[in-house]
Structure formats: C-alpha cells, structure tokens
Design a protein around this motif. Sequence first.
Motif, mmCIF file in Angstrom:
data_model
loop_
_atom_site.group_PDB
_atom_site.id
_atom_site.type_symbol
_atom_site.label_atom_id
_atom_site.label_comp_id
_atom_site.label_asym_id
_atom_site.label_seq_id
_atom_site.Cartn_x
_atom_site.Cartn_y
_atom_site.Cartn_z
ATOM 1 N N ASP A 235 -0.731 -10.670 2.402
ATOM 2 C CA ASP A 235 -0.650 -9.477 1.791
ATOM 3 C C ASP A 235 0.469 -8.773 2.617
ATOM 4 O O ASP A 235 0.500 -8.484 3.631
ATOM 5 C CB ASP A 235 -1.866 -8.809 1.949
ATOM 6 C CG ASP A 235 -1.743 -7.565 1.041
ATOM 7 O OD1 ASP A 235 -1.076 -6.396 1.557
ATOM 8 O OD2 ASP A 235 -2.336 -7.220 0.185
ATOM 9 N N ASP B 43 1.911 -5.815 2.205
ATOM 10 C CA ASP B 43 1.792 -4.325 2.289
ATOM 11 C C ASP B 43 0.904 -3.967 3.836
ATOM 12 O O ASP B 43 0.998 -3.615 4.851
ATOM 13 C CB ASP B 43 1.198 -3.319 1.486
ATOM 14 C CG ASP B 43 2.024 -3.216 0.144
ATOM 15 O OD1 ASP B 43 3.356 -3.160 0.562
ATOM 16 O OD2 ASP B 43 1.877 -3.332 -0.744
ATOM 17 N N GLU B 44 -0.217 -5.024 3.873
ATOM 18 C CA GLU B 44 -0.954 -4.946 4.779
ATOM 19 C C GLU B 44 -0.266 -5.475 6.225
ATOM 20 O O GLU B 44 -0.701 -4.950 7.123
ATOM 21 C CB GLU B 44 -2.425 -5.961 4.574
ATOM 22 C CG GLU B 44 -3.587 -5.874 5.660
ATOM 23 C CD GLU B 44 -4.660 -6.757 5.220
ATOM 24 O OE1 GLU B 44 -5.458 -7.128 6.180
ATOM 25 O OE2 GLU B 44 -4.676 -7.186 4.104
ATOM 26 N N SER C 189 2.003 -3.060 7.643
ATOM 27 C CA SER C 189 0.921 -2.041 8.053
ATOM 28 C C SER C 189 0.748 -2.052 9.390
ATOM 29 O O SER C 189 0.803 -1.390 10.384
ATOM 30 C CB SER C 189 -0.034 -1.303 6.898
ATOM 31 O OG SER C 189 -0.895 -0.505 7.503
ATOM 32 N N GLU C 190 -0.015 -3.407 9.508
ATOM 33 C CA GLU C 190 -0.501 -3.818 10.976
ATOM 34 C C GLU C 190 0.580 -3.971 11.785
ATOM 35 O O GLU C 190 0.415 -3.724 12.980
ATOM 36 C CB GLU C 190 -1.134 -5.174 10.551
ATOM 37 C CG GLU C 190 -2.674 -5.185 9.838
ATOM 38 C CD GLU C 190 -3.664 -4.329 10.433
ATOM 39 O OE1 GLU C 190 -3.716 -4.291 11.825
ATOM 40 O OE2 GLU C 190 -4.423 -3.515 9.997
#
Length: 258
Positions: free
Chosen positions: A30, A32-33, A36-37
């Motif tokens: 993913d 976006d994930e 972000s992480e």
Amino acid sequence: HGHNSLSQFSFLCLWEMSSEKKNQQLEIKDVDEFVSELLKSSDELEYNERQKKAAIIGRMFSNDPKLKEVIQKLRYHKIDQEKLILIDEGKEGKDEGDDEDDAIVNILPQSKESIEGHHHAHQMALKMAITSKSNLSTIIEEVRSSSRLLKRAAVKALVKHDSPKFADEELINEALTCCNRTCKLIISFCAKYHRHSVIDILIPKLREREGTVFISSLIQGCSSKVVKEQILLNKKELLSTQYKLHWRQIARYHSEVI
C-alpha cells in the motif's frame, strides 16, 4: 513510531547485509501506508541516517513498480501546518532596546516557521530514485525543475548514471536546453567524472550561442585538442584579462597547450 525509528533503521541495515536477501521478493503493498510509516519513522533521524535509510529502500524495492509512486508522493509531500515548529518570540524579559529588532523580524515573518519538514521528504525521494537506478525520469525532472534546493545532487546523479547509462547525446541535449546555471553545473560534473567527450561537443556549441566569456571558465574540462582549438580560434580575445581562464588547471591537465 518515533522511539522505534532507530531500531527500524537498524533492521533495514541488517537486511541489506543479509546473504539471503537475493532470495526474498519484497514489494510495496500500500503506497499511502508505506509513505506514512516511512515519514513517521524518519522524523527523529539525523540527516545521514535518513539518507542511508532512503538509499537502502531504493535498493530493496528497485524492481517494484510502486516505488515510483512512493517517490512522487515524497517529492510533493507537505507537512501539516500544526506540525510546523514556531520560533519563540521571547517577549518575556526583553530589554528596552529590543523594539528595533522586532521591526526587523516583522519584515521577514516567514522566518518564524521551520521548513525542515518539507525538505527531508524531498531529499529522501531523490536518494531513492538515485539508488534504485530505475527512476531516471525522476532525476531528470529534478534537473529541469525551477527549484535549486537539490539541483547539485540531481545533476551529479544524472552525469554518473550508468544503469542504463545516460548517453552522451542525451546529456548534451539536456545541457543545451536547460538554463545557463544548470548547464555550467553539468559541465563541471562531466569534468569531475571524466566525461570529456560531452564537454568537447558542448563547448563549441555554447561558444557560438553564448559567446567567448561564457565558455572561458569551462574549457579546461575539454580534451587537450579542443582546449587548444578554442584558444587558437581567437587567441588575442580569449587571452585578454576580462576572461577567466583557469590557467592552473590548464597547466595541470593540458601541459602541451601551455
């Protein structure tokens, strides 16, 4: 994630050195994930650690088509306004003579905001593009962009690119179509990394287009044959004091010209 950032970074280093990594097929599930992480785990890292982490990720996921999406999201990432670090105005305990300083501060109100949060994601994106060796288009976009923030790093990567190698003809076209400042930067890195064939073709073209003054400080990067040709084209003009020939470098690398 902040307190675990160093441990995550250590894990990436250990995986990078692992003899079993060639047998593992890692992929980004993913985008976006993942972004972000990555941003959360990199917030408290120093510059060098952040760059090392980006380099490892670039190599780890070099064959993953989603890496380009990750890079683009990082390039255009903007930090939330509430996360900006505000500088303390320090109104308590001011001296009577501080009013003049306040007047100067008011001229530049944007100096109250830290832009580091905008910058480090962009740095990581470029580092991933460079180390993955499969995102040349991102490096070219950075070279062509109006931003000067990461220009040197992007131009250096473009000149050194060898997988696949950025051909001489393409690099020449890039230098001729960019602004003069970037063009000089390309020539400088071509000289540093011994791509003299590129400079040999560029200098005569640039002399015709931009004039003798423009190329006078750049010809030492050519082969000795071209250096001699360029000086003899109009020796009286080129040897006059208004031009900035680098005689020390010409003497070092082109003694036969002297």
